[in-house]
Write a protein that holds these residues in place. Structure first.
Motif, PDB file in Angstrom:
ATOM      1  N   THR A 169       0.836  -1.216   0.000  1.00 53.20           N
ATOM      2  CA  THR A 169       0.000   0.000   0.000  1.00 53.20           C
ATOM      3  C   THR A 169       0.864   1.258   0.000  1.00 53.20           C
ATOM      4  OG1 THR A 169      -0.229  -0.113   2.397  1.00 53.20           O
ATOM      5  CG2 THR A 169      -2.028  -1.032   1.120  1.00 53.20           C
ATOM      6  N   THR A 194      -6.278   4.918   7.213  1.00 55.97           N
ATOM      7  CA  THR A 194      -7.284   4.829   6.145  1.00 55.97           C
ATOM      8  C   THR A 194      -7.999   6.183   6.059  1.00 55.97           C
ATOM      9  OG1 THR A 194      -9.258   4.166   7.391  1.00 55.97           O
ATOM     10  CG2 THR A 194      -7.713   2.408   6.794  1.00 55.97           C
ATOM     11  N   THR A 195      -8.428   6.536   4.862  1.00 56.63           N
ATOM     12  CA  THR A 195      -9.063   7.847   4.716  1.00 56.63           C
ATOM     13  C   THR A 195     -10.421   7.879   5.430  1.00 56.63           C
ATOM     14  OG1 THR A 195      -9.795   7.149   2.530  1.00 56.63           O
ATOM     15  CG2 THR A 195      -7.857   8.532   2.613  1.00 56.63           C
ATOM     16  N   ASP A 196     -11.098   6.732   5.511  1.00 54.41           N
ATOM     17  CA  ASP A 196     -12.384   6.699   6.224  1.00 54.41           C
ATOM     18  C   ASP A 196     -12.197   7.054   7.698  1.00 54.41           C
ATOM     19  OD1 ASP A 196     -13.639   5.961   3.956  1.00 54.41           O
ATOM     20  OD2 ASP A 196     -13.937   3.853   4.518  1.00 54.41           O
ATOM     21  N   SER A 199      -1.551   6.925   4.780  1.00 54.47           N
ATOM     22  CA  SER A 199      -2.619   6.410   3.931  1.00 54.47           C
ATOM     23  C   SER A 199      -2.027   5.721   2.698  1.00 54.47           C
ATOM     24  CB  SER A 199      -3.549   7.548   3.515  1.00 54.47           C
ATOM     25  OG  SER A 199      -2.776   8.604   2.992  1.00 54.47           O
ATOM     26  N   PRO A 200      -2.801   4.814   2.070  1.00 56.78           N
ATOM     27  CA  PRO A 200      -2.283   4.128   0.878  1.00 56.78           C
ATOM     28  C   PRO A 200      -1.873   5.139  -0.200  1.00 56.78           C
ATOM     29  CG  PRO A 200      -4.337   3.136   1.611  1.00 56.78           C
ATOM     30  CD  PRO A 200      -4.146   4.368   2.442  1.00 56.78           C
ATOM     31  N   LYS A 219      -1.429   7.429  -3.284  1.00 53.74           N
ATOM     32  CA  LYS A 219      -2.363   8.073  -4.219  1.00 53.74           C
ATOM     33  C   LYS A 219      -3.798   8.187  -3.677  1.00 53.74           C
ATOM     34  CE  LYS A 219       0.075   7.193  -8.541  1.00 53.74           C
ATOM     35  NZ  LYS A 219       1.180   6.345  -8.177  1.00 53.74           N
ATOM     36  N   SER A 220      -4.029   7.877  -2.402  1.00 51.76           N
ATOM     37  CA  SER A 220      -5.399   8.008  -1.910  1.00 51.76           C
ATOM     38  C   SER A 220      -5.733   9.487  -1.705  1.00 51.76           C
ATOM     39  CB  SER A 220      -5.598   7.219  -0.616  1.00 51.76           C
ATOM     40  OG  SER A 220      -4.648   7.606   0.323  1.00 51.76           O
ATOM     41  N   GLN A 221      -7.003   9.799  -1.783  1.00 55.31           N
ATOM     42  CA  GLN A 221      -7.457  11.174  -1.593  1.00 55.31           C
ATOM     43  C   GLN A 221      -8.378  11.202  -0.386  1.00 55.31           C
ATOM     44  OE1 GLN A 221      -6.846  13.950  -3.869  1.00 55.31           O
ATOM     45  NE2 GLN A 221      -5.247  12.579  -4.585  1.00 55.31           N
TER      46      GLN A 221
END
Ligand code: CND
Ligand code: ZN
Ligand code: ZN
Length: 382
Positions: free
Chosen positions: A64, A279-281, A303-304, A306-308
């Motif tokens: 990730t 995690t973004t959540d 965060s992983p 490229k996550s937004q």
């Protein structure tokens, strides 16, 4: 296998020793014989004594957070200087040191700023896995092996830039201080430095692993009166309560979002919230769990790639503050030695975060403990 000898005999020579190599992601690490080159100018070769296994190492292993492979991972180490390269002046052979991924060059814009600690000499957000001169000091079976964040602690010997090597007290207990290189310092500093938790406040900690546990200790030290701990692994709750968590919540036990549960428990939301998962959540949940007017949310989790992270901007308009930090906003070479002193004076309880110790060669067992949620922090001994 040739056993490496300490200091003088090895100075200037290639050392052959054991290291754990990540050849690909999603596979166990492989213990292999590696050649470790002598340090070049501005570099330090270190005999690793202990290393924690951090959640960020696991993000790299499961892909990730990709880094160039093959590589030697690990960024939470303590060791002894074996030899130094030309021009190195702040450490000498025999010095006890902490091996951190965040340099403090004392020259760049961040280092010269009163608070900034994200030294520009190491690009940890797009790592290339090479020393600053664009080469690597590790070779395995004839192949060049990358380092990680200029650190690489999952090896009996490593080479680092002087600017990431933190000299510590000669009497520091080397088996435990390694977690001051990352996990403990990251969590504790997020609470006491970045958030500046206030006495009597209510705090919420998302994620009760190694980093989250250190956040809890920081909140407690700063005088928080209520600390709500959130984790999907209820096996973490007993330890969390022992460290200072007053209420434990498993989001999976509720039909409504956990931020709503926190709002109902606290009336108007927490004073301080911390995300120590990645995690973004859960980052959104942490933001929405703090008081709309004066709440402070600190993002710590990685965060992983490229996550937004998206949320309703109105959540900030009312007055919330959203922050993040690396290694607890500490300037590493200035501050980690002070934390080591605080630990030796028993002002901070580093030991309580370490639940397991394993010999280095059992490193894959250490990762299994982390992945199955059976440890808080596992430390490898060399
Ligand atoms: P560790 O795996 O020990 O802890 C994570 C915890 O989160 C575990 O207890 C999990 O059960 C829990 N968890 C997972 N998913 C959820 C979920 N959806 N809801 C609630 N709980 C959940 O990892 P760690 O404590 O070593 O690291 C935590 C994060 O901090 C991780 O993302 C790591 O990469 C990051 C980090 C940041 C920094 C920094 O300087 N900012 C330094 N080191 C690590
Ligand atoms: Zn880490
Ligand atoms: Zn710098």
């Amino acid at each position: 296998m040739k056993q490496a000898k300490f200091c003088v005999e090895t100075t200037g020579k290639v050392i052959t020793c054991r290291a754990a190599i990540a050849w690909t992601s999603n596979a166990p690490l492989s213990i292999e014989e590696v050649e470790v080159d002598p340090p070049k100018a501005g570099e330090v070769r270190i005999k690793v004594i202990s290393s924690g296994i951090c959640g960020s190492d696991n993000h790299i292993i499961n892909g990730t957070y990709p880094v160039p492979l093959p590589a030697i991972l690990g960024h939470e180490g303590a060791g002894v200087v074996e030899s130094i390269g030309e021009g190195v002046s702040t450490v000498k052979p025999g010095d006890k040191v902490i091996l951190t991924f965040l340099p403090q060059c004392r020259e760049c814009d961040s280092c010269l700023h009163a608070k900034g600690n994200c030294c520009l000499k190491e690009d940890i957000f797009s790592p290339v896995g090479l020393m600053l001169d664009g080469t690597t000091r590790f070779t395995c079976r004839g192949r060049k092996v990358h380092n990680v964040f200029g650190t690489s602690t999952f090896t009996e010997y490593t080479v680092m830039h002087e600017i990431s090597v933190v000299k510590i007290d000669d009497d520091a207990p080397m088996e435990n201080v390694c977690i001051l290189a990352c996990g403990f310092t990251t969590g504790y500093g997020a609470a006491v430095n970045r958030a500046q938790v206030t006495p009597g406040s209510t705090c919420v900690v998302f994620g009760l692993g190694g980093v989250g546990s250190a956040v809890v200790l920081g909140c407690k030290a700063a005088g928080a009166s209520r600390i709500i701990g959130i984790d999907i692994n209820e096996g973490k709750f007993e330890k969390a309560k022992a460290l200072g968590v007053t209420d434990c919540l498993n989001p999976r036990n509720f039909k409504k979002p956990i931020q709503q549960v926190v709002m109902e428990m606290t009336g108007l939301g927490a004073d301080f919230t911390f995300e120590a998962i990645g995690t973004t959540d859960t980052m959104v949940a942490a933001l929405e769990s703090c008081n709309m007017s004066y709440g402070v949310c600190v993002i710590i989790g990685v965060s992983p790639a490229k996550s937004q992270f998206s949320f309703d901007p109105m959540k900030l308009l009312s007055g919330r503050t959203l922050k993040g930090c690396l290694i607890g906003e500490y300037k590493t070479r200035d501050c980690i030695p002070l934390l080591v002193c605080d630990y030796m004076k028993k002002k901070i309880d580093v030991d309580s975060v370490i639940t397991h110790k394993l010999p280095f060669i059992k490193i894959n067992q250490g990762f299994e403990l982390l992945q199955s949620g059976k440890c808080i922090r596992c430390v490898l001994l060399f």
